[in-house]
Design a protein around this motif. Structure first.
Motif, PDB file in Angstrom:
ATOM      1  N   UNK A 122       0.960  -1.164  -0.028  1.00  0.00           N
ATOM      2  CA  UNK A 122      -0.028   0.068  -0.099  1.00  0.00           C
ATOM      3  C   UNK A 122       0.789   1.151  -0.076  1.00  0.00           C
ATOM      4  N   UNK A 123       0.549   2.013  -0.762  1.00  0.00           N
ATOM      5  CA  UNK A 123       1.277   3.523  -0.856  1.00  0.00           C
ATOM      6  C   UNK A 123       0.229   4.536  -0.688  1.00  0.00           C
ATOM      7  N   UNK A 124       0.604   5.513   0.282  1.00  0.00           N
ATOM      8  CA  UNK A 124      -0.455   6.360   0.475  1.00  0.00           C
ATOM      9  C   UNK A 124       0.175   8.002   0.273  1.00  0.00           C
ATOM     10  N   UNK A 125      -0.431   8.556  -0.672  1.00  0.00           N
ATOM     11  CA  UNK A 125       0.011  10.114  -0.994  1.00  0.00           C
ATOM     12  C   UNK A 125      -0.806  10.971  -0.221  1.00  0.00           C
ATOM     13  N   UNK A 126      -0.198  11.968   0.480  1.00  0.00           N
ATOM     14  CA  UNK A 126      -0.898  12.836   1.454  1.00  0.00           C
ATOM     15  C   UNK A 126      -1.531  14.216   0.576  1.00  0.00           C
ATOM     16  N   UNK A 127      -2.807  14.430   0.705  1.00  0.00           N
ATOM     17  CA  UNK A 127      -3.511  15.557   0.157  1.00  0.00           C
ATOM     18  C   UNK A 127      -2.914  15.978  -1.159  1.00  0.00           C
ATOM     19  N   UNK A 128      -2.989  15.161  -2.213  1.00  0.00           N
ATOM     20  CA  UNK A 128      -2.336  15.471  -3.632  1.00  0.00           C
ATOM     21  C   UNK A 128      -3.392  16.250  -4.164  1.00  0.00           C
ATOM     22  N   UNK A 129      -2.942  17.077  -5.169  1.00  0.00           N
ATOM     23  CA  UNK A 129      -3.718  18.122  -5.797  1.00  0.00           C
ATOM     24  C   UNK A 129      -4.556  17.305  -7.193  1.00  0.00           C
ATOM     25  N   UNK A 130      -5.370  17.953  -7.610  1.00  0.00           N
ATOM     26  CA  UNK A 130      -6.291  17.351  -8.650  1.00  0.00           C
ATOM     27  C   UNK A 130      -5.237  16.827  -9.650  1.00  0.00           C
ATOM     28  N   UNK A 131      -4.291  17.775 -10.236  1.00  0.00           N
ATOM     29  CA  UNK A 131      -3.362  17.165 -11.184  1.00  0.00           C
ATOM     30  C   UNK A 131      -2.654  15.942 -11.202  1.00  0.00           C
ATOM     31  N   UNK A 132      -2.199  15.851  -9.770  1.00  0.00           N
ATOM     32  CA  UNK A 132      -1.516  14.714  -9.137  1.00  0.00           C
ATOM     33  C   UNK A 132      -2.442  13.268  -9.054  1.00  0.00           C
ATOM     34  N   UNK A 133      -3.646  13.671  -8.671  1.00  0.00           N
ATOM     35  CA  UNK A 133      -4.642  12.647  -8.673  1.00  0.00           C
ATOM     36  C   UNK A 133      -4.775  12.140 -10.097  1.00  0.00           C
ATOM     37  N   UNK A 134      -4.863  12.946 -11.175  1.00  0.00           N
ATOM     38  CA  UNK A 134      -5.167  12.529 -12.360  1.00  0.00           C
ATOM     39  C   UNK A 134      -4.222  11.610 -13.011  1.00  0.00           C
ATOM     40  N   UNK A 135      -2.944  12.279 -12.619  1.00  0.00           N
ATOM     41  CA  UNK A 135      -1.745  11.608 -13.401  1.00  0.00           C
ATOM     42  C   UNK A 135      -1.584  10.117 -12.573  1.00  0.00           C
ATOM     43  N   UNK A 136      -1.716  10.067 -11.334  1.00  0.00           N
ATOM     44  CA  UNK A 136      -1.858   8.740 -10.921  1.00  0.00           C
ATOM     45  C   UNK A 136      -2.671   7.686 -11.300  1.00  0.00           C
ATOM     46  N   UNK A 137      -3.721   8.093 -11.568  1.00  0.00           N
ATOM     47  CA  UNK A 137      -4.971   7.400 -12.361  1.00  0.00           C
ATOM     48  C   UNK A 137      -4.695   7.146 -13.707  1.00  0.00           C
ATOM     49  N   UNK A 138      -3.834   7.841 -14.249  1.00  0.00           N
ATOM     50  CA  UNK A 138      -3.251   7.491 -15.584  1.00  0.00           C
ATOM     51  C   UNK A 138      -2.291   6.554 -15.533  1.00  0.00           C
ATOM     52  N   UNK A 139      -1.255   6.699 -14.348  1.00  0.00           N
ATOM     53  CA  UNK A 139      -0.264   5.428 -14.433  1.00  0.00           C
ATOM     54  C   UNK A 139      -1.011   4.197 -13.971  1.00  0.00           C
ATOM     55  N   UNK A 140      -1.967   4.144 -13.172  1.00  0.00           N
ATOM     56  CA  UNK A 140      -2.764   2.977 -12.770  1.00  0.00           C
ATOM     57  C   UNK A 140      -3.266   2.486 -13.791  1.00  0.00           C
ATOM     58  N   UNK A 141      -4.013   3.126 -14.782  1.00  0.00           N
ATOM     59  CA  UNK A 141      -4.593   2.610 -16.040  1.00  0.00           C
ATOM     60  C   UNK A 141      -3.682   2.090 -16.931  1.00  0.00           C
ATOM     61  N   UNK A 142      -2.353   2.877 -17.056  1.00  0.00           N
ATOM     62  CA  UNK A 142      -1.289   2.373 -18.035  1.00  0.00           C
ATOM     63  C   UNK A 142      -0.981   0.763 -17.509  1.00  0.00           C
ATOM     64  N   UNK A 143      -0.653   1.020 -16.045  1.00  0.00           N
ATOM     65  CA  UNK A 143      -0.349  -0.509 -15.575  1.00  0.00           C
ATOM     66  C   UNK A 143      -1.431  -1.585 -15.682  1.00  0.00           C
ATOM     67  N   UNK A 144      -2.767  -1.106 -15.528  1.00  0.00           N
ATOM     68  CA  UNK A 144      -3.629  -2.078 -15.687  1.00  0.00           C
ATOM     69  C   UNK A 144      -3.719  -3.011 -17.250  1.00  0.00           C
ATOM     70  N   UNK A 145      -3.495  -1.674 -18.374  1.00  0.00           N
ATOM     71  CA  UNK A 145      -3.802  -1.982 -19.691  1.00  0.00           C
ATOM     72  C   UNK A 145      -2.807  -2.858 -20.326  1.00  0.00           C
ATOM     73  N   UNK A 146      -1.483  -2.677 -19.613  1.00  0.00           N
ATOM     74  CA  UNK A 146      -0.276  -3.321 -20.209  1.00  0.00           C
ATOM     75  C   UNK A 146       0.122  -4.535 -19.200  1.00  0.00           C
ATOM     76  N   UNK A 147      -0.999  -4.985 -18.251  1.00  0.00           N
ATOM     77  CA  UNK A 147      -0.525  -6.054 -17.224  1.00  0.00           C
ATOM     78  C   UNK A 147       0.584  -6.107 -16.532  1.00  0.00           C
ATOM     79  N   UNK A 148       0.835  -5.062 -15.972  1.00  0.00           N
ATOM     80  CA  UNK A 148       2.083  -5.058 -15.217  1.00  0.00           C
ATOM     81  C   UNK A 148       1.989  -5.401 -13.714  1.00  0.00           C
ATOM     82  N   UNK A 149       0.566  -5.727 -13.203  1.00  0.00           N
ATOM     83  CA  UNK A 149       0.582  -6.214 -12.069  1.00  0.00           C
ATOM     84  C   UNK A 149       0.875  -7.591 -11.898  1.00  0.00           C
TER      85      UNK A 149
END
Length: 278
Positions: A122-149
């Motif tokens: 588990x990784x926790x980011x403290x109070x990220x702004x909207x831009x950071x949250x959006x970027x992390x969601x893109x990173x997560x989506x990239x990991x899912x789409x490319x089966x990196x888990x």
């Protein structure tokens, strides 16, 4: 700002993602929608909304921007347009999106995130702004789409009540993947008119203080509830009214000592309870 003004980093990242990615199971947040509409206003994407679904498609101008780095209407590049079209397909400007800096950087971040999650779970980011949250969601989506888990595991993200972003690596497939497919599930008929409704549905219909919403939506809601109630009774289940608390507080709040109290059921809403077996 002109139609052909250069895109900022966030707009460029979203345009590239829309042009190259598959569908995502991550919902759009308000910041992403604002960015998408900014791209639409420049003629780079089209947006169609149906209910809660958002369909954004890259236009020819958007594809041109990705390939050439500027808007096709940009007068500063008008003389270079013919030259740019004549460049070899394998040139730097025609490289696939997967080889571009934004995609490469996202792949690097996705791999680093997976490595951290394998170690810490588990990784926790403290109070990220909207831009950071959006970027992390893109990173997560990239990991899912490319089966990196890792095999048998999946990534889940959660925006906490205190605005922290929590990303976890959990066991097993997503619960949605275990559900029946729509074409395999038995149909539940929804009536077109509310005739002889179930007593619970009739009580909701007759109480003007329940299901407070525009008349057309209220009628549709009652028809849906009646369809569910009738099918539940047909299958031998029990339909009961949902108890309404005397307090009408419906918004979540946090006390001065930091204790969070989630939203409670509101009198303005309308529910019914289905009891299956015991």
């Amino acid at each position: 700002m002109h139609r052909w003004s250069p895109l900022n980093e966030r707009q460029l990242a979203l345009l590239g993602w829309l042009a190259s990615s598959k569908e995502s199971d991550e919902p759009w947040d308000p910041g992403e929608l604002r960015t998408a509409y900014a791209l639409r206003d420049r003629g780079l994407v089209t947006i169609k909304r149906s209910g809660g679904e958002v369909d954004a498609q890259v236009t020819e101008a958007g594809t041109f921007y990705i390939q050439h780095g500027h808007h096709p209407d940009d007068p500063a590049h008008a003389r270079e347009e013919k030259t740019a079209k004549g460049k070899a397909a394998g040139g730097a400007r025609s490289a696939s999106y997967a080889d571009r800096p934004v995609a490469l950087a996202r792949r690097t971040k996705a791999k680093e995130l997976i490595e951290r999650l394998v170690t810490d779970r588990r990784v926790t980011f403290t109070k990220p702004d909207d831009a950071a949250v959006t970027e992390w969601r893109r990173v997560i989506d990239y990991a899912k789409r490319h089966s990196l888990s890792p095999e048998g595991k999946r990534i889940e993200s959660l925006r906490m009540w205190n605005r922290d972003l929590q990303i976890s690596l959990v066991e097993g497939p997503h619960p949605n993947s275990l559900r029946q497919r729509p074409n395999e599930a038995p149909l539940v008929r929804v009536p077109s008119q509310l005739r002889s409704p179930h007593p619970v549905v009739a009580a909701l219909r007759d109480d003007a203080g329940r299901l407070v919403m525009p008349a057309s939506l209220r009628r549709r809601s009652l028809l849906l509830l009646q369809g569910l109630a009738a099918e539940a009774v047909r299958r031998g289940h029990t339909v009961k009214d949902h108890e309404v608390p005397s307090r009408r507080r419906s918004r979540a709040y946090t006390t001065h000592d930091g204790r969070h109290h989630p939203s409670s059921y509101s009198l303005r809403e309308g529910e019914l309870d289905l009891r299956v077996g015991a």
